[in-house]
Design an enzyme around this catalytic site. Structure first.
Site, PDB file in Angstrom:
ATOM      1  N   ASP A  15      -3.323 -18.089   3.991  1.00 46.80           N
ATOM      2  CA  ASP A  15      -4.326 -18.932   3.317  1.00 46.80           C
ATOM      3  C   ASP A  15      -4.978 -19.896   4.307  1.00 46.80           C
ATOM      4  O   ASP A  15      -6.200 -20.103   4.286  1.00 46.80           O
ATOM      5  CB  ASP A  15      -3.731 -19.672   2.108  1.00 46.80           C
TER       6      ASP A  15
ATOM      7  N   LYS B   4       2.333 -14.449   5.347  1.00 48.59           N
ATOM      8  CA  LYS B   4       2.720 -15.392   4.284  1.00 48.59           C
ATOM      9  C   LYS B   4       4.235 -15.562   4.323  1.00 48.59           C
ATOM     10  O   LYS B   4       4.932 -15.430   3.307  1.00 48.59           O
ATOM     11  CB  LYS B   4       2.326 -14.824   2.911  1.00 48.59           C
TER      12      LYS B   4
ATOM     13  N   ASP C  42      -6.610  -6.441   4.555  1.00 54.48           N
ATOM     14  CA  ASP C  42      -7.680  -6.025   3.653  1.00 54.48           C
ATOM     15  C   ASP C  42      -8.579  -7.217   3.313  1.00 54.48           C
ATOM     16  O   ASP C  42      -9.806  -7.161   3.447  1.00 54.48           O
ATOM     17  CB  ASP C  42      -7.025  -5.455   2.380  1.00 54.48           C
TER      18      ASP C  42
ATOM     19  N   TYR D 157       0.809  -1.230   0.000  1.00 52.50           N
ATOM     20  CA  TYR D 157       0.000   0.000   0.000  1.00 52.50           C
ATOM     21  C   TYR D 157       0.840   1.278   0.000  1.00 52.50           C
ATOM     22  O   TYR D 157       0.310   2.371  -0.136  1.00 52.50           O
ATOM     23  CB  TYR D 157      -0.932   0.035   1.216  1.00 52.50           C
TER      24      TYR D 157
END
Ligand code: NAD
Length: 420
Positions: free
Chosen positions: A284, A218, A308, A148
């Site tokens: 995930d 991640k 988000d 971002y």
């Protein structure tokens, strides 16, 4: 006199604080007035006139542009800096004005590094999952870093070519599959930025006696950004909150040294002692687990992009964006802007169909931030009651059998009636 202040990291709230508010574009006009009325009624009920909010309108968005020729006037920023705490309706992103988004601008100027989204279910609200009552999660999304930061280069541009040359010739990168047609994005994730976010999440969990903080990342793929976020998080918990937390990393260490049974009993002991358990899950897996076993997660600390995705999925689990509240906070300066998480919904603006719950619940988060918990409880109780009676606005009406349809203002009036 009526200004909220922060002294030695502690918020000092007068009995009649001035709170700046932005009405917002589109349905902003429909939901802001009724939401303020609900908050006022709850404060009046809780404190019988001793405490009261003095609302001060500040301009942003279309209304600001019409009156001042500027979408985000300096006076508005100054008001938030002066009064510390404010609330806003949704703002339309201006097209072709050289500004990416008014929301992003406010977050950056005031360095609001936490995007806080509590996610809970109200009985009666339609949900796509079988046991929505098990959902009670609090998302701490980092608000200033990650992809971002907007460091992106379009393929074909001179800077993309420069970056490619640097990567290939200086850093000897040979893994870019189609170098000549690649665009590039850079993802800064700092120790400082991660630590202040994770510290705020742990403090929140301790203060509210919540059982755990999950670091979502991640790190299996992005080892030095998301993987580092996890390591910095564990380091911080163990170094700064050693007596109040127990980490999965400590669990693993005991397991390696003394075996599974000892590790399990250390975990059990920590839970009995009311320590906050600090764990980590790959993004995930988290998205899956939050649907299947939402009760395993309480506070979630994560980076911007993960946050988000997670915020929207979790909001959908308890009734969607018409209901989900949010806040952008800098716990160090005290600056906080509470906001409806949905957009301006131009398709239903002015029709009386908008659901004001997101903004009302953001107002409730604001009351909690001020320490006015009694007033906050009045709104929660009343909303629970109204939803349980299946009195809802049109977004939820369409999904509920036997519901009674109310307009935006009638729904707010119903909440006020129940508060009284
Ligand atoms: P949106 O959230 O405005 O609308 C998406 C859908 O949800 C629409 O069908 C709308 O009718 C419905 N909806 C949204 N809020 C609702 C509510 N309170 N009650 C009932 N239904 C509701 O998203 P969008 O259409 O993608 O965006 C419209 C504008 O809002 C854009 O300019 C966008 O940039 C802006 N936006 C602002 C914010 C913010 O201020 N925080 C957030 C998202 C989008």
């Amino acid at each position: 006199m009526n200004k909220i202040k922060i002294i030695n990291g502690e918020l000092k709230v007068p009995d009649q604080p001035v709170i700046p508010y932005i009405e917002g574009d589109g349905i902003g006009k429909d939901i802001t007035g009724p939401s303020k009325k609900v908050i006022d009624a709850a404060v009046e009920k809780a404190y019988s006139g001793k405490r009261k909010i003095i609302w001060k309108e500040v301009l942003a968005g279309e209304k600001a542009f019409r009156k001042t020729g500027n979408y985000l006037p300096d006076e508005t920023i100054k008001a938030f800096q002066e009064y510390l705490v404010g609330i806003k309706g949704p703002l339309q992103t201006p097209v072709g004005e050289g500004m990416r988004s008014l929301n992003v601008a406010l977050r950056q100027i005031l360095d609001l590094f936490v995007c806080l989204r509590p996610v809970r279910w109200f009985k009666g609200v339609p949900s796509p999952i079988r046991y929505p009552s098990l959902v009670d999660m609090h998302i701490f999304r980092e608000n200033t870093e990650d992809i971002y930061a907007g460091i992106e280069y379009m393929t074909g541009d001179v800077d993309a070519k420069k970056l490619l040359d640097f990567l290939v010739n200086e850093l000897k990168v040979d893994k870019i599959r189609f170098p000549e047609s690649s665009s590039f994005g850079i993802k800064p994730v700092s120790k400082e930025g991660s630590e202040r976010l994770i510290r705020a999440a742990i403090q929140y969990a301790i203060y509210r006696q919540l059982p755990s903080v999950t670091l979502v990342h991640k790190g299996n793929i992005m080892k030095f950004t998301e993987g580092a976020f996890k390591i910095w998080g564990y380091d911080l918990a163990e170094n700064e909150f050693g007596n109040q937390t127990f980490t999965w990393r400590q669990f693993e260490k005991i397991k390696d040294e003394k075996g599974q049974l000892d590790a399990e009993s250390a975990l059990e002991e920590a839970q009995k002692a009311g320590k906050v358990i600090i764990k980590d899950v790959i993004t995930d897996a988290f998205l899956q687990e939050s649907l299947l076993k939402p009760y395993n997660h309480s506070v979630i600390a994560t980076m911007n992009l993960n946050g988000d995705y997670i915020s929207d999925q979790l909001a959908a689990m308890v009734g969607g964006i018409g209901i989900a509240p949010g806040a952008n906070i800098n716990y160090l300066s005290g600056y906080a802007i509470f906001e409806a998480t949905h957009g301006t919904a131009p398709d239903i603006a002015g029709s009386g169909k908008a659901n004001p719950s997101s903004l009302i619940l953001s107002g409730v988060m604001m009351l909690e931030y001020l320490g006015w918990y009694e007033a906050a409880e009045h709104v929660y109780d009343s909303m629970e009651h109204v939803f349980a009676k299946r009195k809802v606005t049109s977004d939820l009406y369409a999904q509920m059998e036997g519901a009674k349809l109310l307009s935006t203002s009638a729904f707010a009036d119903e909440i006020i009636k129940n508060i009284h």
